[in-house]
Design an enzyme around this catalytic site. Sequence first.
Site, PDB file in Angstrom:
ATOM      1  N   GLU A  21      -6.662   4.641   8.097  1.00  0.00           N
ATOM      2  CA  GLU A  21      -6.404   6.057   7.798  1.00  0.00           C
ATOM      3  C   GLU A  21      -7.632   6.704   7.157  1.00  0.00           C
ATOM      4  O   GLU A  21      -7.904   7.881   7.380  1.00  0.00           O
ATOM      5  CB  GLU A  21      -5.155   6.190   6.907  1.00  0.00           C
ATOM      6  CG  GLU A  21      -3.889   5.959   7.739  1.00  0.00           C
ATOM      7  CD  GLU A  21      -2.700   5.416   6.967  1.00  0.00           C
ATOM      8  OE1 GLU A  21      -2.699   5.460   5.731  1.00  0.00           O
ATOM      9  OE2 GLU A  21      -1.748   4.935   7.635  1.00  0.00           O
ATOM     10  N   LYS A  45       0.034   4.226  -0.221  1.00  0.00           N
ATOM     11  CA  LYS A  45      -0.633   5.386   0.385  1.00  0.00           C
ATOM     12  C   LYS A  45      -0.442   6.622  -0.513  1.00  0.00           C
ATOM     13  O   LYS A  45      -0.420   6.463  -1.728  1.00  0.00           O
ATOM     14  CB  LYS A  45      -0.118   5.602   1.818  1.00  0.00           C
ATOM     15  CG  LYS A  45      -0.212   4.307   2.636  1.00  0.00           C
ATOM     16  CD  LYS A  45       0.054   4.484   4.102  1.00  0.00           C
ATOM     17  CE  LYS A  45      -0.084   3.134   4.804  1.00  0.00           C
ATOM     18  NZ  LYS A  45       0.062   3.218   6.240  1.00  0.00           N
ATOM     19  N   GLY A  72       2.851   2.131  10.788  1.00  0.00           N
ATOM     20  CA  GLY A  72       3.845   3.186  10.648  1.00  0.00           C
ATOM     21  C   GLY A  72       4.603   3.520  11.915  1.00  0.00           C
ATOM     22  O   GLY A  72       5.296   4.545  11.971  1.00  0.00           O
ATOM     23  N   HIS A 107      -9.447   1.142   5.195  1.00  0.00           N
ATOM     24  CA  HIS A 107      -8.153   1.321   5.868  1.00  0.00           C
ATOM     25  C   HIS A 107      -8.340   2.274   7.042  1.00  0.00           C
ATOM     26  O   HIS A 107      -9.112   3.237   6.955  1.00  0.00           O
ATOM     27  CB  HIS A 107      -7.112   1.879   4.883  1.00  0.00           C
ATOM     28  CG  HIS A 107      -5.722   1.855   5.437  1.00  0.00           C
ATOM     29  ND1 HIS A 107      -5.289   2.791   6.337  1.00  0.00           N
ATOM     30  CD2 HIS A 107      -4.706   0.990   5.263  1.00  0.00           C
ATOM     31  CE1 HIS A 107      -4.035   2.499   6.685  1.00  0.00           C
ATOM     32  NE2 HIS A 107      -3.661   1.410   6.040  1.00  0.00           N
ATOM     33  N   GLU A 163      -5.133  -5.025  10.819  1.00  0.00           N
ATOM     34  CA  GLU A 163      -4.110  -3.999  10.982  1.00  0.00           C
ATOM     35  C   GLU A 163      -4.371  -3.226  12.272  1.00  0.00           C
ATOM     36  O   GLU A 163      -5.179  -2.278  12.275  1.00  0.00           O
ATOM     37  CB  GLU A 163      -4.148  -3.016   9.805  1.00  0.00           C
ATOM     38  CG  GLU A 163      -3.883  -3.645   8.465  1.00  0.00           C
ATOM     39  CD  GLU A 163      -3.331  -2.621   7.478  1.00  0.00           C
ATOM     40  OE1 GLU A 163      -2.225  -2.833   6.986  1.00  0.00           O
ATOM     41  OE2 GLU A 163      -3.990  -1.597   7.245  1.00  0.00           O
ATOM     42  N   SER A 221       3.568  -2.268  10.367  1.00  0.00           N
ATOM     43  CA  SER A 221       5.020  -2.388  10.604  1.00  0.00           C
ATOM     44  C   SER A 221       5.579  -3.763  10.229  1.00  0.00           C
ATOM     45  O   SER A 221       6.489  -4.258  10.886  1.00  0.00           O
ATOM     46  CB  SER A 221       5.366  -2.015  12.041  1.00  0.00           C
ATOM     47  OG  SER A 221       5.049  -0.651  12.282  1.00  0.00           O
ATOM     48  N   ASN A 234       0.865  -1.175   0.000  1.00  0.00           N
ATOM     49  CA  ASN A 234       0.000   0.000   0.000  1.00  0.00           C
ATOM     50  C   ASN A 234       0.902   1.225   0.000  1.00  0.00           C
ATOM     51  O   ASN A 234       1.512   1.549   1.016  1.00  0.00           O
ATOM     52  CB  ASN A 234      -0.884  -0.050   1.257  1.00  0.00           C
ATOM     53  CG  ASN A 234      -1.683   1.219   1.476  1.00  0.00           C
ATOM     54  OD1 ASN A 234      -1.759   2.080   0.599  1.00  0.00           O
ATOM     55  ND2 ASN A 234      -2.292   1.337   2.655  1.00  0.00           N
TER      56      ASN A 234
HETATM   57  P1  PGA Z   1       3.026   0.178   7.573  1.00  0.00           P
HETATM   58  O1  PGA Z   1       1.527   0.390   7.018  1.00  0.00           O
HETATM   59  O2  PGA Z   1       3.515  -1.119   6.965  1.00  0.00           O
HETATM   60  O3  PGA Z   1       3.783   1.367   7.070  1.00  0.00           O
HETATM   61  O4  PGA Z   1       2.940   0.093   9.050  1.00  0.00           O
HETATM   62  C1  PGA Z   1       0.648  -0.696   6.868  1.00  0.00           C
HETATM   63  C2  PGA Z   1      -0.673  -0.209   6.322  1.00  0.00           C
HETATM   64  O5  PGA Z   1      -1.151   0.847   6.750  1.00  0.00           O
HETATM   65  O6  PGA Z   1      -1.288  -0.874   5.451  1.00  0.00           O
END
Ligand code: PGA
Length: 249
Positions: A99, A13, A173, A97, A167, A212, A11
């Site tokens: 976010e 983003k 992140g 997601h 997640e 992560s 992803n």
């Molecule tokens: P990350 O994000 O691997 O940077 O922690 C995962 C995600 O949000 O899909």
Amino acid sequence: MTKIVPLIAGNWKMNGLKAALGELDRLSDLLAGDRSEATIALCPPATLLAAMSDKGAAFGLKTGGQDCHFNAKGAHTGDISASMLADAGASYVITGHSERRADHGETDELVRAKSVAAIGAKLIPIICVGETEAERRAGQAESVVATQLAGSVPEEADVAAIVIAYEPVWAIGTGLTPTTEDIVQMHKSIRLWLVERLGERGQGVQILYGGSLKPANAKEILALENVNGGLIGGASLLANDFYAIISAA
Ligand code: PGA
């Protein structure tokens, strides 16, 4: 036990200009020598989707969108429909997601409508669920995820047509990950939920871990029971890191 082909999905983003597509040349070279049976997908920003799909088709890379509207078309300035993503070459779309749930106030009901739209456009929705840090501390992680699943997964979900991504919000992140015991426990409860909802078909749904996931922890996490791949943010931006995770699957 049902055999599930793993899915390793990146992803990007809101990262990546046209020049970032150069990473695909490196990824293609790395994958040429790869023995892994995993399906590999990248979900770039919408601006790169068509070009990535064209380039990736040459070496078996699947692509996906990061969001879609719940309507098929119409007066929705700035939005993108599932069929537009499919038309640009996508096979998948991420829905719900955290976010988007946080930044755009997306509810379970909306996530379900988007997932239904995705299935209608012959895309596979990667439906995201996960608890916040406060919810985990309060011992509510499993019940929060169960509520999200109940609200976000379409009733008519077809086993071939959905993926669930667990997640934990606090792991995205941050460099933090749950313990392996906690991941196993959550994935098991998601599997039980899927089987309850979909019957035997629930055994075949891929359940991804995300948050992560890095080259350093991929081998351990991807080997866990009911972890059928990963959804990877930061570490999917560079081909070398992404490939290191793919080769651990
Ligand atoms: P990350 O994000 O691997 O940077 O922690 C995962 C995600 O949000 O899909």
